[in-house]
Design a protein around this motif. Structure first.
Motif, PDB file in Angstrom:
ATOM      1  N   VAL A 233       0.834  -1.222   0.000  1.00 37.55           N
ATOM      2  CA  VAL A 233       0.000   0.000   0.000  1.00 37.55           C
ATOM      3  C   VAL A 233       0.869   1.273   0.000  1.00 37.55           C
ATOM      4  O   VAL A 233       0.662   2.165  -0.838  1.00 37.55           O
ATOM      5  N   PRO A 234       1.886   1.365   0.879  1.00 38.73           N
ATOM      6  CA  PRO A 234       2.712   2.584   0.836  1.00 38.73           C
ATOM      7  C   PRO A 234       3.461   2.734  -0.492  1.00 38.73           C
ATOM      8  O   PRO A 234       3.692   3.851  -0.954  1.00 38.73           O
ATOM      9  N   GLN A 235       3.814   1.612  -1.124  1.00 35.28           N
ATOM     10  CA  GLN A 235       4.507   1.708  -2.425  1.00 35.28           C
ATOM     11  C   GLN A 235       3.581   2.334  -3.477  1.00 35.28           C
ATOM     12  O   GLN A 235       4.014   3.112  -4.322  1.00 35.28           O
ATOM     13  N   ALA A 236       2.294   1.990  -3.417  1.00 40.48           N
ATOM     14  CA  ALA A 236       1.333   2.580  -4.359  1.00 40.48           C
ATOM     15  C   ALA A 236       1.214   4.086  -4.107  1.00 40.48           C
ATOM     16  O   ALA A 236       1.170   4.886  -5.047  1.00 40.48           O
ATOM     17  N   GLU A 237       1.186   4.459  -2.831  1.00 44.99           N
ATOM     18  CA  GLU A 237       1.049   5.891  -2.489  1.00 44.99           C
ATOM     19  C   GLU A 237       2.219   6.692  -3.041  1.00 44.99           C
ATOM     20  O   GLU A 237       2.039   7.777  -3.595  1.00 44.99           O
ATOM     21  N   VAL A 238       3.429   6.144  -2.916  1.00 43.47           N
ATOM     22  CA  VAL A 238       4.626   6.867  -3.360  1.00 43.47           C
ATOM     23  C   VAL A 238       4.526   7.237  -4.840  1.00 43.47           C
ATOM     24  O   VAL A 238       4.955   8.313  -5.248  1.00 43.47           O
ATOM     25  N   ILE A 239       3.927   6.360  -5.652  1.00 46.58           N
ATOM     26  CA  ILE A 239       3.883   6.660  -7.095  1.00 46.58           C
ATOM     27  C   ILE A 239       2.505   7.193  -7.526  1.00 46.58           C
ATOM     28  O   ILE A 239       2.201   7.259  -8.713  1.00 46.58           O
ATOM     29  N   GLY A 240       1.678   7.516  -6.549  1.00 46.08           N
ATOM     30  CA  GLY A 240       0.410   8.189  -6.854  1.00 46.08           C
ATOM     31  C   GLY A 240      -0.661   7.286  -7.454  1.00 46.08           C
ATOM     32  O   GLY A 240      -1.513   7.743  -8.205  1.00 46.08           O
ATOM     33  N   LEU A 241      -0.628   6.003  -7.116  1.00 49.21           N
ATOM     34  CA  LEU A 241      -1.692   5.106  -7.591  1.00 49.21           C
ATOM     35  C   LEU A 241      -2.630   4.789  -6.440  1.00 49.21           C
ATOM     36  O   LEU A 241      -2.213   4.713  -5.277  1.00 49.21           O
ATOM     37  N   LYS A 242      -3.897   4.553  -6.814  1.00 51.92           N
ATOM     38  CA  LYS A 242      -4.915   4.318  -5.794  1.00 51.92           C
ATOM     39  C   LYS A 242      -5.192   2.819  -5.716  1.00 51.92           C
ATOM     40  O   LYS A 242      -5.406   2.174  -6.751  1.00 51.92           O
ATOM     41  N   ILE A 243      -5.214   2.267  -4.500  1.00 50.55           N
ATOM     42  CA  ILE A 243      -5.578   0.853  -4.332  1.00 50.55           C
ATOM     43  C   ILE A 243      -7.101   0.761  -4.539  1.00 50.55           C
ATOM     44  O   ILE A 243      -7.858   1.521  -3.928  1.00 50.55           O
ATOM     45  N   PRO A 244      -7.554  -0.173  -5.398  1.00 53.16           N
ATOM     46  CA  PRO A 244      -8.994  -0.199  -5.749  1.00 53.16           C
ATOM     47  C   PRO A 244      -9.844  -0.860  -4.657  1.00 53.16           C
ATOM     48  O   PRO A 244     -10.474  -1.899  -4.896  1.00 53.16           O
ATOM     49  N   ASP A 245      -9.817  -0.271  -3.470  1.00 56.71           N
ATOM     50  CA  ASP A 245     -10.575  -0.848  -2.358  1.00 56.71           C
ATOM     51  C   ASP A 245     -11.094   0.295  -1.482  1.00 56.71           C
ATOM     52  O   ASP A 245     -10.339   0.864  -0.677  1.00 56.71           O
ATOM     53  N   PRO A 246     -12.386   0.643  -1.620  1.00 55.51           N
ATOM     54  CA  PRO A 246     -12.916   1.791  -0.848  1.00 55.51           C
ATOM     55  C   PRO A 246     -12.870   1.532   0.663  1.00 55.51           C
ATOM     56  O   PRO A 246     -12.931   2.481   1.445  1.00 55.51           O
ATOM     57  N   ARG A 247     -12.739   0.264   1.078  1.00 59.44           N
ATOM     58  CA  ARG A 247     -12.736  -0.021   2.529  1.00 59.44           C
ATOM     59  C   ARG A 247     -11.321  -0.087   3.106  1.00 59.44           C
ATOM     60  O   ARG A 247     -11.150  -0.400   4.291  1.00 59.44           O
ATOM     61  N   LEU A 248     -10.322   0.165   2.272  1.00 56.38           N
ATOM     62  CA  LEU A 248      -8.939   0.094   2.780  1.00 56.38           C
ATOM     63  C   LEU A 248      -8.714   1.172   3.832  1.00 56.38           C
ATOM     64  O   LEU A 248      -9.038   2.338   3.599  1.00 56.38           O
ATOM     65  N   ARG A 249      -8.175   0.767   4.988  1.00 53.44           N
ATOM     66  CA  ARG A 249      -7.825   1.803   5.980  1.00 53.44           C
ATOM     67  C   ARG A 249      -6.714   1.293   6.892  1.00 53.44           C
ATOM     68  O   ARG A 249      -6.563   0.079   7.103  1.00 53.44           O
ATOM     69  N   TRP A 250      -5.953   2.255   7.410  1.00 52.31           N
ATOM     70  CA  TRP A 250      -4.859   1.931   8.336  1.00 52.31           C
ATOM     71  C   TRP A 250      -5.430   1.811   9.736  1.00 52.31           C
ATOM     72  O   TRP A 250      -6.178   2.675  10.186  1.00 52.31           O
ATOM     73  N   ASN A 251      -5.139   0.719  10.411  1.00 48.33           N
ATOM     74  CA  ASN A 251      -5.614   0.549  11.779  1.00 48.33           C
ATOM     75  C   ASN A 251      -4.451   0.857  12.733  1.00 48.33           C
ATOM     76  O   ASN A 251      -3.480   0.094  12.814  1.00 48.33           O
ATOM     77  N   GLU A 252      -4.575   1.993  13.410  1.00 52.06           N
ATOM     78  CA  GLU A 252      -3.495   2.471  14.283  1.00 52.06           C
ATOM     79  C   GLU A 252      -3.210   1.464  15.404  1.00 52.06           C
ATOM     80  O   GLU A 252      -2.066   1.257  15.810  1.00 52.06           O
ATOM     81  N   GLU A 253      -4.300   0.835  15.856  1.00 55.98           N
ATOM     82  CA  GLU A 253      -4.161  -0.086  16.992  1.00 55.98           C
ATOM     83  C   GLU A 253      -3.367  -1.339  16.620  1.00 55.98           C
ATOM     84  O   GLU A 253      -2.440  -1.737  17.315  1.00 55.98           O
ATOM     85  N   THR A 254      -3.753  -1.963  15.484  1.00 57.89           N
ATOM     86  CA  THR A 254      -3.069  -3.209  15.091  1.00 57.89           C
ATOM     87  C   THR A 254      -1.797  -2.929  14.300  1.00 57.89           C
ATOM     88  O   THR A 254      -0.983  -3.822  14.080  1.00 57.89           O
ATOM     89  N   GLN A 255      -1.662  -1.666  13.827  1.00 55.97           N
ATOM     90  CA  GLN A 255      -0.529  -1.299  12.966  1.00 55.97           C
ATOM     91  C   GLN A 255      -0.536  -2.094  11.655  1.00 55.97           C
ATOM     92  O   GLN A 255       0.516  -2.470  11.134  1.00 55.97           O
ATOM     93  N   HIS A 256      -1.755  -2.386  11.178  1.00 53.55           N
ATOM     94  CA  HIS A 256      -1.896  -3.068   9.889  1.00 53.55           C
ATOM     95  C   HIS A 256      -2.980  -2.363   9.077  1.00 53.55           C
ATOM     96  O   HIS A 256      -3.869  -1.730   9.632  1.00 53.55           O
ATOM     97  N   TYR A 257      -2.928  -2.577   7.741  1.00 54.97           N
ATOM     98  CA  TYR A 257      -4.028  -2.112   6.892  1.00 54.97           C
ATOM     99  C   TYR A 257      -5.172  -3.114   6.976  1.00 54.97           C
ATOM    100  O   TYR A 257      -4.945  -4.323   7.059  1.00 54.97           O
ATOM    101  N   GLU A 258      -6.389  -2.589   6.934  1.00 56.11           N
ATOM    102  CA  GLU A 258      -7.569  -3.453   6.826  1.00 56.11           C
ATOM    103  C   GLU A 258      -8.111  -3.310   5.421  1.00 56.11           C
ATOM    104  O   GLU A 258      -8.082  -2.218   4.859  1.00 56.11           O
TER     105      GLU A 258
END
Ligand code: BYC
Length: 313
Positions: A233-258
């Motif tokens: 996910v961070p690699q996609a952000e660096v090059i300005g591409l969007k992950i095709p998942d509207p429910r994608l989110r960073w979970n601060e508590e687990t330190q993982h993407y959902e």
């Protein structure tokens, strides 16, 4: 040693992180589990050459063409190491290919999708090789010696493949608006199939329990999928591409993407043979395997004449 003790001693040997070698005693279930997984892996490497091979003649520069040729050749080599590893378990290459052609043996679902534009070649390297290497890094510690050693070499090459794919994507994503759109279209189509490569969720994965017990698998499907998501996910952000998942989110508590739900109906359809390219992939393999019969015959005749092992083709 009675047979119960043999099973117990085998498990203790595995638990102490020793490798099982071809001439060691092993339970039949362990042998068959390895044949299934290693051959599926080998078939995936070889069938996986097809979607990329489709672009060799259309690569946009000589440099791109040379890199793609070398990469596809690497995948063929991976198939060969893995077929050789499977053969040490008492099955012949002919039997392995027959299982692929009859549909008894599977290959990775991801190779049943088409490569529609040049950015798809980038997406395969970045996402498909990226997912593969995440899995394979853990398989370097698999308990069957020949499989583990094949993985060491394969991983070195796959991580290079992942980077060459990312380079293509980065170039296109930061190029003209049209190139950016091609890169986004490629990630839109390859993201979910790449996540499906890791297999069903652990609670729906019938092979995982024995796989982990015998240390053939070193991590569950979900753990490996999560590792891949977290680093990609961070690699996609660096090059300005969007992950095709509207429910994608960073979970601060687990330190993982959902992520949102994976379409398992699509996965099962593709594994059953109903994906966009299944029949094309198998027809192509069968055709060229038949065309190569004379090479195998010549190699066997040479070996018989010179009293050497047949060259493996
Ligand atoms: N596609 O209980 P589960 C590459 C099957 S290629 C199709 O979780 P397991 C590359 C599974 O076989 C590298 N089938 O099984 C090449 C089982 O069915 P069977 C590919 C799948 O074995 C060219 C059933 O579903 N990597 O890098 O514990 C260009 C239940 O699954 C898939 C490998 O092959 C799938 N995606 O775990 C670019 C890795 N997923 O056999 C790149 C080696 C599951 O009982 N394999 N199934 O009829 C593995 O690590 C494991 O076999 C899996 C599945 C994680 C894939």
């Amino acid at each position: 040693m009675n047979s119960d003790n043999r099973f117990e001693a085998f498990q203790q040997y595995i638990d102490s992180e020793e490798k099982i070698e071809p001439k060691d005693w092993m339970p039949d279930e362990y042998r068959l589990h390895n044949i299934r997984q290693i051959s599926q892996h080998a078939h995936s490497e070889v069938i996986g050459m097809q979607p990329e091979g489709n672009w060799i003649t259309r690569a946009p520069s000589l440099r791109a063409k040379k890199i793609l040729l070398a990469k596809i050749q690497d995948e063929g080599g991976h198939g060969l190491y893995l077929y050789s590893a499977a053969e040490t378990l008492g099955i012949t290459r002919d039997e392995l290919i027959e299982q692929l052609h009859s549909g008894k043996a599977k290959y990775s679902s991801v190779f049943n999708y088409p490569t529609l534009n040049w950015a798809d070649i980038g997406a395969i390297g970045w996402l498909v090789d990226g997912a593969a290497v995440t899995n394979q890094l853990s398989l370097r510690r698999t308990s069957y010696g020949p499989y583990s050693r094949a993985m060491m070499r394969i991983c070195n090459e796959e991580s290079f493949h992942q980077r060459q794919g990312y380079e293509i994507m980065a170039k296109m994503a930061t190029g003209t608006p049209e190139q950016h759109a091609m890169a986004q279209s490629a990630i839109d189509r390859w993201w979910w199939p790449a996540l499906m490569m890791f297999g069903p969720h652990d609670n729906d994965s019938p092979r995982t329990s024995n796989g982990l017990r015998w240390k053939i698998k070193r991590a569950g499907n979900d753990e490996l999928r999560q590792r891949f998501i977290d680093k990609t996910v961070p690699q996609a952000e660096v090059i300005g591409l969007k992950i095709p998942d509207p429910r994608l989110r960073w979970n601060e508590e687990t330190q993982h993407y959902e992520i949102g739900p994976i379409n398992w109906d699509e996965f099962h359809r593709v594994v059953r043979g109903e994906g966009p390219c299944n029949s094309q992939r198998m027809a192509h393999h069968k055709h060229w395997h038949a065309e190569g019969a004379w090479v195998r015959e010549a190699a066997a005749a040479y070996a018989a004449r010179h009293n050497t092992n047949p060259v493996r083709v």
